[in-house]
Design an enzyme around this catalytic site. Structure first.
Site, PDB file in Angstrom:
ATOM      1  CD1 TRP A 159      -0.406  -1.534   3.156  1.00 26.74           C
ATOM      2  CD2 TRP A 159       0.520   0.486   3.342  1.00 26.74           C
ATOM      3  NE1 TRP A 159       0.334  -1.517   4.317  1.00 26.74           N
ATOM      4  CE2 TRP A 159       0.909  -0.285   4.458  1.00 26.74           C
ATOM      5  CE3 TRP A 159       0.988   1.799   3.249  1.00 26.74           C
ATOM      6  CZ2 TRP A 159       1.738   0.216   5.472  1.00 26.74           C
ATOM      7  CZ3 TRP A 159       1.817   2.302   4.251  1.00 26.74           C
ATOM      8  CH2 TRP A 159       2.172   1.507   5.342  1.00 26.74           C
ATOM      9  CG  ASN A 160       5.159   1.263   0.519  1.00 24.83           C
ATOM     10  OD1 ASN A 160       4.781   0.477  -0.353  1.00 24.83           O
ATOM     11  ND2 ASN A 160       6.420   1.341   0.887  1.00 24.83           N
ATOM     12  CE  LYS A 183      -4.428  -8.975  -3.338  1.00 26.90           C
ATOM     13  NZ  LYS A 183      -4.720  -7.750  -2.556  1.00 26.90           N
ATOM     14  N   GLY A 236       5.764  -6.639  -0.484  1.00 28.58           N
ATOM     15  CA  GLY A 236       4.924  -6.654   0.707  1.00 28.58           C
ATOM     16  C   GLY A 236       5.688  -7.120   1.926  1.00 28.58           C
ATOM     17  CB  SER A 237       4.414  -8.112   5.198  1.00 24.47           C
ATOM     18  OG  SER A 237       3.474  -9.086   4.807  1.00 24.47           O
ATOM     19  CD  GLU A 258      11.729  -7.689  -5.170  1.00 26.57           C
ATOM     20  OE1 GLU A 258      12.714  -7.399  -4.466  1.00 26.57           O
ATOM     21  OE2 GLU A 258      11.779  -8.470  -6.131  1.00 26.57           O
ATOM     22  CG  LEU A 259       9.676 -10.145   1.189  1.00 34.91           C
ATOM     23  CD1 LEU A 259       9.926 -11.474   1.886  1.00 34.91           C
ATOM     24  CD2 LEU A 259       8.226 -10.037   0.726  1.00 34.91           C
ATOM     25  CB  CYS A 292      10.883  -1.305   1.635  1.00 33.54           C
ATOM     26  SG  CYS A 292      11.357  -0.701   0.002  1.00 33.54           S
ATOM     27  CD  GLU A 392       9.328  -2.828   7.292  1.00 31.88           C
ATOM     28  OE1 GLU A 392       8.461  -3.729   7.263  1.00 31.88           O
ATOM     29  OE2 GLU A 392       9.825  -2.350   6.253  1.00 31.88           O
TER      30      GLU A 392
HETATM   31  P1  NAD Z   1       1.268  -7.145   2.811  1.00 34.85           P
HETATM   32  O1  NAD Z   1       2.209  -8.282   2.762  1.00 34.85           O
HETATM   33  O2  NAD Z   1       0.236  -7.112   3.837  1.00 34.85           O
HETATM   34  O3  NAD Z   1       0.519  -7.016   1.398  1.00 34.85           O
HETATM   35  C1  NAD Z   1       1.194  -6.961   0.149  1.00 34.85           C
HETATM   36  C2  NAD Z   1       0.297  -7.521  -0.929  1.00 34.85           C
HETATM   37  O4  NAD Z   1       0.215  -8.938  -0.781  1.00 34.85           O
HETATM   38  C3  NAD Z   1      -1.144  -7.019  -0.840  1.00 34.85           C
HETATM   39  O5  NAD Z   1      -1.656  -6.873  -2.154  1.00 34.85           O
HETATM   40  C4  NAD Z   1      -1.840  -8.132  -0.086  1.00 34.85           C
HETATM   41  O6  NAD Z   1      -3.224  -8.169  -0.310  1.00 34.85           O
HETATM   42  C5  NAD Z   1      -1.137  -9.352  -0.649  1.00 34.85           C
HETATM   43  N1  NAD Z   1      -1.142 -10.525   0.234  1.00 34.85           N
HETATM   44  C6  NAD Z   1      -0.994 -10.556   1.568  1.00 34.85           C
HETATM   45  N2  NAD Z   1      -1.009 -11.829   2.014  1.00 34.85           N
HETATM   46  C7  NAD Z   1      -1.141 -12.614   0.926  1.00 34.85           C
HETATM   47  C8  NAD Z   1      -1.230 -14.028   0.726  1.00 34.85           C
HETATM   48  N3  NAD Z   1      -1.146 -14.884   1.735  1.00 34.85           N
HETATM   49  N4  NAD Z   1      -1.358 -14.485  -0.538  1.00 34.85           N
HETATM   50  C9  NAD Z   1      -1.424 -13.628  -1.574  1.00 34.85           C
HETATM   51  N5  NAD Z   1      -1.373 -12.289  -1.435  1.00 34.85           N
HETATM   52  C10 NAD Z   1      -1.227 -11.790  -0.211  1.00 34.85           C
HETATM   53  O7  NAD Z   1       2.228  -5.868   2.871  1.00 34.85           O
HETATM   54  P2  NAD Z   1       1.844  -4.346   3.075  1.00 34.85           P
HETATM   55  O8  NAD Z   1       1.438  -4.124   4.471  1.00 34.85           O
HETATM   56  O9  NAD Z   1       0.969  -3.906   1.959  1.00 34.85           O
HETATM   57  O10 NAD Z   1       3.239  -3.660   2.774  1.00 34.85           O
HETATM   58  C11 NAD Z   1       4.145  -3.249   3.734  1.00 34.85           C
HETATM   59  C12 NAD Z   1       5.419  -4.062   3.610  1.00 34.85           C
HETATM   60  O11 NAD Z   1       5.896  -3.992   2.263  1.00 34.85           O
HETATM   61  C13 NAD Z   1       6.530  -3.501   4.473  1.00 34.85           C
HETATM   62  O12 NAD Z   1       7.159  -4.560   5.155  1.00 34.85           O
HETATM   63  C14 NAD Z   1       7.490  -2.886   3.462  1.00 34.85           C
HETATM   64  O13 NAD Z   1       8.819  -2.826   3.893  1.00 34.85           O
HETATM   65  C15 NAD Z   1       7.308  -3.783   2.293  1.00 34.85           C
HETATM   66  N6  NAD Z   1       7.748  -3.146   1.050  1.00 34.85           N
HETATM   67  C16 NAD Z   1       8.849  -3.657   0.440  1.00 34.85           C
HETATM   68  C17 NAD Z   1       9.331  -3.055  -0.709  1.00 34.85           C
HETATM   69  C18 NAD Z   1      10.534  -3.605  -1.411  1.00 34.85           C
HETATM   70  O14 NAD Z   1      10.751  -3.250  -2.571  1.00 34.85           O
HETATM   71  N7  NAD Z   1      11.346  -4.467  -0.795  1.00 34.85           N
HETATM   72  C19 NAD Z   1       8.689  -1.931  -1.240  1.00 34.85           C
HETATM   73  C20 NAD Z   1       7.555  -1.447  -0.576  1.00 34.85           C
HETATM   74  C21 NAD Z   1       7.095  -2.064   0.565  1.00 34.85           C
END
Ligand code: NAD
Length: 489
Positions: A159-160, A183, A236-237, A258-259, A292, A392
């Protein structure tokens, strides 16, 4: 043909973008999208399920062979056209990002420009998709290695940077000849739909780009478990990364994850303190600390610690927190859940002995009575194993430790399960060379604030992920290789 959205009880209700059409989800449930600055519901989007996942992936699979058969330059021209349309709509798209995500408007404008740049950078690669010709050990024989698309790619984004992260995946996936299902995070799905709408104006063949909304555990998991996609790319996370890793194992799907990060910011005694302070503020408080690669923990040499902290705390106190649709430095946290997580981490740190130099609480009064606000916060800590130094925060909060010497700073910086980015300020070239060698992070900023660029490579080590995006290595992930042994005797 149905439109992208309709007005239902005074707010916009969006449809799914599948096979070039705006279609209703078969799940008759919706997710309310909230403006983080006001708490008001601004739109609703489908809470898509397995059936939507299937329809989107079938559409993407049907479109893929013809898309890959096009000359790359033709694919690139469409990406360029989409980038141009996004820039023509920059202000409108930026306002959508601010409304759904809460970053200050000038940052959102930058996000749209950056998103467009991901597309044009990918388009520029169209004439550089080369393979290899390798000599054979046999006479009259050649070995060719060709790059070909994977097929259907899934892009799951955080979402960021809802617009930026979408295009970071869209550009390379499409120029490589893949089709894609995107998505976005369920809290920030609107800008992705708006970009999909612009892609329909460009005239991408139906099914090349599909954008659907739903939760991670619902639609996201259904996409990941589906047999059609070959490559899943997640930003994501760590939690989601691990879940997806497990779910993808049955079909041996390819992953790019990319976490999260926990970037250390090390300031040596010979550093340019003014430059280090400016970089430390920018790298922590941009996007309300929700990046991130943000500066998540600081290590200051004892000889400069007092001077640095004095200047740093003064600069943090001067940050203007407020309505992100106006020119402010810091907007709200993205959601109530995220705000509470940050508040909990700070309270826990205080209980464990952290000393708050500024901030340390939610903002709840006056202009902050609605929405999700947290005061920019600086604290000093003495223990690198505290949760605030290891997990984090992803918010406007930074813990600071004083260290006895450069070696201690370097050692503590490496004491982390994350390995995305790191910052170091020193004028000593021997130290620069040492830390390049010894820091176990994928992206190192020396004497400058953070900000990855499209031609480089953005990749984490350890829990920060597997894969990496951008530049030639990022693009390479969207191809698989075919080896051909040609005997012409
Ligand atoms: P999140 O993991 O909650 O969600 C990310 C995406 O994955 C969303 O679209 C979500 O709906 C989907 N998702 C979640 N669980 C899933 C599953 N089990 N199966 C399939 N899809 C699933 O993350 P967030 O809260 O949106 O983002 C924040 C995190 O993202 C932070 O930790 C941040 O550091 C990281 N981030 C990393 C980078 C990078 O390039 N390394 C860039 C931006 C953000």
């Amino acid at each position: 043909m149905p439109a992208m959205k309709e007005l239902v009880k005074g707010t916009d209700r969006y449809r799914q973008f599948i096979g070039g059409q705006w279609v209703d989800s078969t799940v008759k449930e919706w997710i309310e999208v909230e403006n983080p600055a006001t708490g008001a519901v601004i739109a609703s989007v489908p809470k898509g399920g397995a059936d939507d996942a299937d329809r989107a992936l079938v559409a993407a699979r049907a479109a893929q062979p013809e898309w890959e058969a096009l000359p790359p330059q033709t694919r690139g021209q469409m990406l360029r056209d989409l980038a141009r349309l996004m820039l023509e709509n920059r202000e409108r798209l930026a306002r959508v990002v601010v409304s759904e995500q809460g970053k200050p408007i000038q940052e959102a404008r930058g996000e749209i420009e950056g998103a467009a740049l991901y597309l044009t950078f990918a388009a520029e690669e169209a004439r550089r998709i080369t393979g290899d010709i390798i000599p054979s050990d046999n006479p009259d024989e050649q070995i060719w290695i060709q790059k070909v698309a994977h097929g259907v790619v899934i892009g799951l984004t955080a979402w960021n940077y809802p617009a930026g992260l979408m295009c970071r995946k869209l550009g390379p996936a499409l120029i490589a000849g893949n089709t894609i299902v995107i998505k976005s995070h369920e809290g920030t799905p609107l800008s992705a739909f708006e970009i999909a709408q612009l892609s329909a104006q460009v005239g991408f063949p139906a099914g090349v780009i599909n954008v659907v909304s739903g939760t991670g555990e619902g639609l996201g998991a259904a996409l990941v478990r589906h047999p059609i996609p070959r490559l899943i790319t997640l930003t994501g996370s760590v939690r989601a990364g691990k879940e997806i890793f497990r779910a993808a194992a049955d079909d041996l799907k390819l992953l790019r994850l990319e976490l999260g990060g926990k970037a250390p910011f090390v300031v040596a005694e010979d550093a340019d303190i003014g430059a280090a302070v400016r970089a430390a503020v920018a790298s922590r408080f941009e996007n309300c600390g929700q990046i991130c690669i943000c500066n998540e923990r600081m290590y200051l040499h004892r000889r400069i610690a007092d001077e640095f902290l004095d200047k740093f705390t003064t600069a943090v106190k001067a940050l203007k927190v407020g309505d992100p649709q106006t020119m402010v430095d810091v907007g709200p946290k993205v959601s109530g859940i995220e705000l509470d997580k940050v508040a909990r981490m700070v309270d826990e740190a205080k209980a464990a002995g952290a000393e708050i130099l500024t901030g340390g609480r939610k903002l709840t009064e006056g202009e902050y009575a609605r929405g999700h606000w947290y005061e920019p916060t600086v604290m000093t800590v003495a223990d690198n194993q505290m949760r605030i130094m290891q997990d984090e925060v992803f918010g406007p909060v930074v813990p600071v430790m004083t260290v006895g010497d450069f070696d201690e700073g370097l050692r503590l910086a490496n004491e982390s399960r994350y390995g995305l980015s790191a910052y170091v300020f020193t004028k000593d070239m021997r130290r620069v060379m040492r830390l390049i060698r010894e820091l176990k992070f994928g992206e190192i900023y020396v004497n400058k604030p953070g900000g990855d660029v499209v031609q480089a490579h953005h990749a984490g080590m350890r829990d920060s992920g597997i894969g990496g995006e951008d530049g030639k290595y990022g693009l390479d992930a969207y191809f698989q290789k075919k080896t051909i042994y040609v005997n012409f005797a």
